[in-house]
Scaffold this motif. Structure first.
Motif, PDB file in Angstrom:
ATOM      1  N   GLU A   1       0.834  -1.195   0.000  1.00  0.00           N
ATOM      2  CA  GLU A   1       0.000   0.000   0.000  1.00  0.00           C
ATOM      3  C   GLU A   1       0.870   1.247   0.000  1.00  0.00           C
ATOM      4  N   ASP A   2       0.795   2.007  -1.077  1.00  0.00           N
ATOM      5  CA  ASP A   2       1.562   3.241  -1.273  1.00  0.00           C
ATOM      6  C   ASP A   2       0.965   4.349  -0.413  1.00  0.00           C
ATOM      7  N   LEU A   3       1.830   5.043   0.357  1.00  0.00           N
ATOM      8  CA  LEU A   3       1.366   6.122   1.227  1.00  0.00           C
ATOM      9  C   LEU A   3       1.752   7.510   0.701  1.00  0.00           C
ATOM     10  N   ASP A   4       2.007   7.623  -0.572  1.00  0.00           N
ATOM     11  CA  ASP A   4       2.218   8.881  -1.292  1.00  0.00           C
ATOM     12  C   ASP A   4       3.621   9.472  -1.193  1.00  0.00           C
ATOM     13  N   LEU A   5       4.344   9.271  -0.119  1.00  0.00           N
ATOM     14  CA  LEU A   5       5.683   9.844  -0.003  1.00  0.00           C
ATOM     15  C   LEU A   5       6.689   9.001  -0.780  1.00  0.00           C
ATOM     16  N   ASP A   6       7.606   9.669  -1.486  1.00  0.00           N
ATOM     17  CA  ASP A   6       8.619   8.978  -2.279  1.00  0.00           C
ATOM     18  C   ASP A   6       9.957   9.691  -2.111  1.00  0.00           C
ATOM     19  N   LEU A   7      11.018   8.994  -2.502  1.00  0.00           N
ATOM     20  CA  LEU A   7      12.355   9.566  -2.475  1.00  0.00           C
ATOM     21  C   LEU A   7      13.111   9.062  -3.694  1.00  0.00           C
ATOM     22  N   TRP A   8      13.905   9.928  -4.301  1.00  0.00           N
ATOM     23  CA  TRP A   8      14.770   9.559  -5.418  1.00  0.00           C
ATOM     24  C   TRP A   8      16.209   9.808  -5.025  1.00  0.00           C
ATOM     25  N   ARG A   9      17.096   8.869  -5.387  1.00  0.00           N
ATOM     26  CA  ARG A   9      18.537   9.047  -5.262  1.00  0.00           C
ATOM     27  C   ARG A   9      19.158   8.673  -6.602  1.00  0.00           C
ATOM     28  N   SER A  10      19.866   9.621  -7.207  1.00  0.00           N
ATOM     29  CA  SER A  10      20.516   9.354  -8.489  1.00  0.00           C
ATOM     30  C   SER A  10      21.674   8.382  -8.292  1.00  0.00           C
ATOM     31  N   ALA A  11      22.120   7.780  -9.375  1.00  0.00           N
ATOM     32  CA  ALA A  11      23.188   6.771  -9.320  1.00  0.00           C
ATOM     33  C   ALA A  11      24.453   7.310  -8.668  1.00  0.00           C
ATOM     34  N   ASP A  12      24.789   8.564  -8.940  1.00  0.00           N
ATOM     35  CA  ASP A  12      26.020   9.129  -8.371  1.00  0.00           C
ATOM     36  C   ASP A  12      25.799   9.797  -7.020  1.00  0.00           C
ATOM     37  N   GLY A  13      24.573   9.815  -6.535  1.00  0.00           N
ATOM     38  CA  GLY A  13      24.275  10.382  -5.224  1.00  0.00           C
ATOM     39  C   GLY A  13      24.187  11.896  -5.189  1.00  0.00           C
ATOM     40  N   SER A  14      24.350  12.543  -6.337  1.00  0.00           N
ATOM     41  CA  SER A  14      24.331  14.009  -6.356  1.00  0.00           C
ATOM     42  C   SER A  14      22.913  14.579  -6.242  1.00  0.00           C
ATOM     43  N   ASP A  15      21.909  13.758  -6.499  1.00  0.00           N
ATOM     44  CA  ASP A  15      20.521  14.207  -6.453  1.00  0.00           C
ATOM     45  C   ASP A  15      19.730  13.296  -5.520  1.00  0.00           C
ATOM     46  N   VAL A  16      19.403  13.815  -4.351  1.00  0.00           N
ATOM     47  CA  VAL A  16      18.533  13.118  -3.406  1.00  0.00           C
ATOM     48  C   VAL A  16      17.358  14.057  -3.179  1.00  0.00           C
ATOM     49  N   ARG A  17      16.177  13.578  -3.504  1.00  0.00           N
ATOM     50  CA  ARG A  17      15.017  14.466  -3.381  1.00  0.00           C
ATOM     51  C   ARG A  17      13.795  13.737  -2.859  1.00  0.00           C
ATOM     52  N   ARG A  18      13.078  14.441  -1.975  1.00  0.00           N
ATOM     53  CA  ARG A  18      11.779  13.979  -1.477  1.00  0.00           C
ATOM     54  C   ARG A  18      10.731  14.322  -2.528  1.00  0.00           C
ATOM     55  N   LEU A  19       9.763  13.435  -2.675  1.00  0.00           N
ATOM     56  CA  LEU A  19       8.722  13.628  -3.684  1.00  0.00           C
ATOM     57  C   LEU A  19       7.340  13.455  -3.064  1.00  0.00           C
ATOM     58  N   ASP A  20       6.400  14.163  -3.602  1.00  0.00           N
ATOM     59  CA  ASP A  20       4.971  13.981  -3.318  1.00  0.00           C
ATOM     60  C   ASP A  20       4.553  14.295  -1.888  1.00  0.00           C
ATOM     61  N   GLU A  21       5.301  15.165  -1.203  1.00  0.00           N
ATOM     62  CA  GLU A  21       4.900  15.536   0.153  1.00  0.00           C
ATOM     63  C   GLU A  21       3.554  16.256   0.152  1.00  0.00           C
ATOM     64  N   ASP A  22       3.248  16.974  -0.932  1.00  0.00           N
ATOM     65  CA  ASP A  22       1.951  17.639  -1.041  1.00  0.00           C
ATOM     66  C   ASP A  22       0.816  16.620  -1.148  1.00  0.00           C
ATOM     67  N   GLU A  23       1.031  15.557  -1.926  1.00  0.00           N
ATOM     68  CA  GLU A  23       0.015  14.498  -2.043  1.00  0.00           C
ATOM     69  C   GLU A  23      -0.230  13.834  -0.692  1.00  0.00           C
ATOM     70  N   PHE A  24       0.852  13.608   0.047  1.00  0.00           N
ATOM     71  CA  PHE A  24       0.739  12.996   1.367  1.00  0.00           C
ATOM     72  C   PHE A  24      -0.098  13.885   2.288  1.00  0.00           C
ATOM     73  N   ALA A  25       0.187  15.176   2.295  1.00  0.00           N
ATOM     74  CA  ALA A  25      -0.561  16.104   3.144  1.00  0.00           C
ATOM     75  C   ALA A  25      -2.046  16.117   2.772  1.00  0.00           C
ATOM     76  N   GLU A  26      -2.321  16.069   1.467  1.00  0.00           N
ATOM     77  CA  GLU A  26      -3.703  16.103   0.988  1.00  0.00           C
ATOM     78  C   GLU A  26      -4.438  14.776   1.172  1.00  0.00           C
ATOM     79  N   SER A  27      -3.710  13.699   1.399  1.00  0.00           N
ATOM     80  CA  SER A  27      -4.337  12.375   1.496  1.00  0.00           C
ATOM     81  C   SER A  27      -5.225  12.214   2.718  1.00  0.00           C
TER      82      SER A  27
END
Length: 166
Positions: free
Chosen positions: A106-132
Motif C-alpha cells: 500500500e503506497d502512502l504517497d511519499l517517495d524519495l529519489w537518489r541518483s546513481a552518483d548520489g548528487s541528487d537526493v530528493r523527497r517527492l509527493d509531500e503535497d500528495e501525502f498532506a492532501e491524502s
C-alpha cells in the motif's frame, strides 16, 4: 525450497494499492524471500515513457525491487536497458504482505529519489501525502510514513542503500 532462496523461474504478481484501489499490478521474478525482505525483478511496468524531469522511466528499464514485511518502505534500483544504474526510487508504504502468488503493497504517497552518483537526493509527493488525509485517518501510519521517509533520506545521503540491500 527454503524461505531463504527462490528458484529463478519463481514469479510473483506485485500489486500496488493506493487510496484503497489497485494502482498497478505486474508480474515479477522472485529473487529472494527470507521471511522479512522480498526482492523481485521486473521490467518497467508503466505504459510508455514517464519523464519526471530528473529521471526517465522507459521501456527496457529494469527494476530490482526490495520490499519488507517490517519496514514502511520499498527501495527500487532502476537500470537502463543497457545495465547502467539510473538510481533508486523509494516508495513509503505500509509493510508488504505476500500471500500466495501476490505481493501487496500500500503506497502512502511519499517517495524519495537518489541518483546513481548520489548528487541528487530528493523527497517527492509531500503535497500528495498532506492532501491524502492519512494524518487524520490514521495518525500512527502517518507518523510511521514520515519516519520512513526520514530514514530513507538519511541512508541516501550517507552513501546509498548498499548496506540495507546487501
Amino acid at each position: 525450497m527454503s524461505a531463504n532462496s527462490a528458484e529463478p523461474a519463481d514469479r510473483v504478481e506485485v500489486v500496488l494499492v493506493k487510496g484503497g484501489r489497485t494502482k498497478i499490478r505486474y508480474p515479477a521474478e522472485l529473487l529472494r524471500d527470507d521471511g522479512v525482505r522480498v526482492s523481485v525483478r521486473a521490467p518497467w511496468a508503466g505504459g510508455g515513457v514517464r519523464d519526471f524531469g530528473f529521471v526517465r522511466f522507459e521501456p527496457g528499464d529494469v527494476f530490482t525491487e526490495h520490499y519488507w514485511r517490517d519496514r514502511w518502505y520499498s527501495v527500487k534500483e532502476v537500470r537502463a536497458g543497457d545495465g547502467t544504474v539510473k538510481g533508486w526510487y523509494c516508495d513509503v508504504t505500509r509493510p508488504a504482505v505476500r500471500s500466495g502468488g501476490e505481493l501487496v503493497v500500500e503506497d502512502l504517497d511519499l517517495d524519495l529519489w537518489r541518483s546513481a552518483d548520489g548528487s541528487d537526493v530528493r523527497r517527492l509527493d509531500e503535497d500528495e501525502f498532506a492532501e491524502s488525509g492519512l494524518a487524520e485517518r490514521d495518525p500512527r501510519a502517518a507518523s510511521a510514513a514520515v519516519a520512513a521517509l526520514a530514514e530513507l533520506e538519511a541512508l541516501a545521503r550517507a552513501g546509498g542503500f548498499g548496506e540495507l540491500l546487501g
